[in-house]
Design a protein around this motif. Structure first.
Motif, PDB file in Angstrom:
ATOM      1  N   THR A  78       0.883  -1.024   0.118  1.00 35.98           N
ATOM      2  CA  THR A  78      -0.070   0.170  -0.017  1.00 35.98           C
ATOM      3  C   THR A  78       0.845   1.256  -0.023  1.00 35.98           C
ATOM      4  N   VAL A  79       0.345   2.358  -0.626  1.00 37.02           N
ATOM      5  CA  VAL A  79       1.154   3.452  -0.751  1.00 37.02           C
ATOM      6  C   VAL A  79       1.124   4.098   0.781  1.00 37.02           C
ATOM      7  N   LYS A  80      -0.276   3.854   1.515  1.00 35.88           N
ATOM      8  CA  LYS A  80      -0.163   4.327   2.912  1.00 35.88           C
ATOM      9  C   LYS A  80      -1.345   3.562   3.589  1.00 35.88           C
ATOM     10  N   ALA A  81      -1.045   3.252   4.807  1.00 34.59           N
ATOM     11  CA  ALA A  81      -1.723   2.302   5.552  1.00 34.59           C
ATOM     12  C   ALA A  81      -2.087   3.110   6.886  1.00 34.59           C
ATOM     13  N   ARG A  82      -3.345   3.069   7.516  1.00 36.35           N
ATOM     14  CA  ARG A  82      -3.585   3.878   8.778  1.00 36.35           C
ATOM     15  C   ARG A  82      -4.287   2.933   9.826  1.00 36.35           C
ATOM     16  N   PRO A  83      -3.987   2.840  10.983  1.00 36.71           N
ATOM     17  CA  PRO A  83      -4.523   1.912  11.800  1.00 36.71           C
ATOM     18  C   PRO A  83      -5.895   2.446  12.173  1.00 36.71           C
ATOM     19  N   SER A  84      -7.054   1.750  12.700  1.00 37.11           N
ATOM     20  CA  SER A  84      -8.194   2.046  13.132  1.00 37.11           C
ATOM     21  C   SER A  84      -7.961   2.759  14.618  1.00 37.11           C
ATOM     22  N   PRO A  85      -8.771   3.933  14.937  1.00 36.12           N
ATOM     23  CA  PRO A  85      -8.516   4.337  16.354  1.00 36.12           C
ATOM     24  C   PRO A  85      -9.169   3.363  17.105  1.00 36.12           C
ATOM     25  N   ASP A  86     -10.291   2.500  16.834  1.00 39.13           N
ATOM     26  CA  ASP A  86     -10.718   1.493  17.694  1.00 39.13           C
ATOM     27  C   ASP A  86     -10.231   0.225  17.729  1.00 39.13           C
TER      28      ASP A  86
END
Length: 204
Positions: A78-86
């Protein structure tokens, strides 16, 4: 010579008075010319939303790799991966490419603009202009594909369109999985399958 010594003494005494006064005058002039500063005023700061920065934490050029129970190599990039805040085991990814490399040498490539990945469940849902390309001659476009990391499985639950080795293909659903009888991977199209046959020319 006495008058000279007396003059020198007086000169030195006056200089001791005049020079400090001149220095004070210069300093006062500098303060008058400088900008007024109110110590009660707060210092300027950059308008940064710390909560937004915390939510935007993630990784760029992230890679997830593994092997399924049947020996298929799986690679997600992936170009960018962001974790879920939950749940930190769930990721939101952008510009995703995925590849399955089967023991037989066959490769399956998938691309999408967005994806939701669940590390705990070993799953990913690719969305937005999803492209599915098989080295066996299938190129399919759809809106969504659900895939697994632990087993060879990919499903397009909605309409698909693209090209098959024999011609143009449309269907309401597509599933890639290992056959329960033979254990070999197969691609299944269902729900209103239409194939427009295109005979191969000698140049092709």
């Amino acid at each position: 010579m006495g008058w000279r010594d007396n003059f020198h003494s007086r000169f030195v005494a006056w200089m001791k008075i005049l020079l400090p006064m001149a220095a004070l005058g210069m300093l006062s002039t500098l303060f008058l010319l400088s900008e007024k500063f109110d110590p009660s005023e707060t210092l300027p700061y950059a308008a940064i939303d710390l909560q937004q920065r915390a939510q935007d934490q993630g990784a760029t050029e992230a890679t997830f790799a593994g092997v399924t129970r049947t020996g298929d190599e799986v690679l997600f990039q992936t170009v960018k991966a962001r974790p879920s805040p939950d749940d930190p085991r769930q990721f939101s990814a952008e510009d995703v490419t995925a590849r399955f490399r089967l023991p037989s040498g066959t490769t399956i490539d998938m691309r999408s603009t967005h994806a939701e990945m669940n590390q705990k469940e070993s799953t990913a849902t690719l969305r937005g202009d999803v492209e599915f390309v098989s080295s066996t001659g299938y190129t399919v476009n759809t809106a969504e594909i659900f895939a697994r990391f632990d087993n060879l499985y990919a499903e397009a639950p909605g309409a698909i369109s693209g090209q098959a080795p024999a011609g143009d293909l449309t269907a309401g659903r597509m599933i890639l999985q290992n056959s329960a009888e033979t254990g070999e991977p197969h691609l299944l199209f269902t729900d209103g399958v239409k194939l427009l046959y295109r005979p191969q020319t000698e140049e092709e």
